[in-house]
Design a protein around this motif. Sequence first.
Motif: not given
Length: 432
Positions: A125-140
Amino acid sequence: MLVVGAGVAGLVAAIELHRAGRAVVVLEAAPEVGGRVRTTVRDGFTLDHGFQVLFTAYPVLNEYLDHGALKLHPFQPAARIVRDDRGTALVGDALNDLSLLLPSLTGGALPLPDLLRMLRLRQFAKGLTIDECFAARYAAVSTRDFLAARGFSARTINGFFAPFYGGILLDRTLTTRASVLLFTFKMLAEGKTAVPEGGMGAITAQMAALLPAEVIRCNTRVRALNLENGRAAGVTLDDGTVLQAQDVVLATDLVTAHALTESVGAQLHEPRQVLGCTTLYYRAQTALLPGRALWLNARRDATVSHAITLTEVVAAYAPPGQHLIAATVLGEAATHDDALLDAAVRKDLSRMAPGTNAAAHDALATIAIWRVPLSQYAQPVLANNAGAAASARTPVQGLWRASETAHSSSLDGAARGGQLAARELLNTSGAR
Ligand SMILES: Cc1cc2nc3c(=O)[nH]c(=O)nc-3n(C[C@H](O)[C@H](O)[C@H](O)COP(=O)(O)OP(=O)(O)OC[C@H]3O[C@@H](n4cnc5c(N)ncnc54)[C@H](O)[C@@H]3O)c2cc1C
């Protein structure tokens, strides 16, 4: 320009508009600013309007805060898990606080393989950007499915993550989109969990101080939005006063926002489902739940979701020699009447800290019962529109939405919502 609502989102929108040199007026229904982030001091006890915390790593909110002046007091980066029949166990982030390594390894809160998975999840999680956290693959994907796919055992998912989510998102179902879990883990890994010495309300008070005093009008409820030729033209207040404006920023909670826009025939594309909670505050002579870690109640028949002796974190939250305990109840149980709720919470507190004597529990005095039916909004998986760029635009020209719903149900989400509204408005009006 009018901003309706002086919570975090409305304050950020107003600050940005003011900094851009626009004449802005903030209309707030309550007697003071802050919305869900307010504090009342009663008989020397500092009571937030529902227990909540600040993640010091919140990047957008931090653009408007002076941490030094807030005098932040950190929690221990850990949780004390209250289990069905095996007492309590501490589990924490040893990379943030080395003293947590041994208790986390030996306490038995999580099996060793899951502790290692937790460490990997933290680093991931630390290695992701915040935008990446909220990208479709994790939002779905739901948090439960995401954790299962990473190999976590059912015992850890139900015994740790469910109450952990109760403490952070006021929802134990783990149906929330995995994005929020990743965002939360990232924030926990990158900063501290803290509260200001003056209570959480000091945060919004500090933000309001960035605006000239005359900009904010409290005790001023907006009754209706006014349109002219289908375009925003201002608002009508509860007392019938009409205020004209070319641009109106709607920074109210989502229930009010839906009602105001629907009354002019428009529909907002944002969530409707809300999560409520009730925080009960107790005065105690001893720190019944000792330590600076949040106590998470993982018992199957839990009434209290999470609790803490706040004076262990900030001694100044109570008069000298006294302690302040906050216990939060979620869901339907949070709606029970005061007497029923108080009795159930007292019983639960005595089971959570069974080592303390009965006299200490009997000496608890109820100071306040704080009900917040609209605490956060539900953030289920986004199957179709995940990744769609958030916008502050509404179907009504000149009406802008500043809200946590643009991003996440959090202080940082609200700050992002306010910033987005101001920037889109300024871009558009600059071009007019
Ligand atoms: C108990 C609790 C615990 C929480 N825990 C955390 C946490 O630990 N960490 C975290 O990041 N977030 C937490 N949150 C969520 C966080 O507080 C919210 O996401 C954030 O404060 C939302 O801000 P907002 O400006 O979008 O909305 P609000 O704070 O709801 O502001 C809306 C404002 O609009 C005003 N208003 C409404 N109707 C009208 C009207 N008709 N006319 C004029 N004004 C009006 C309201 O009075 C209010 O001031 C918690 C919330 C609660 C309640």
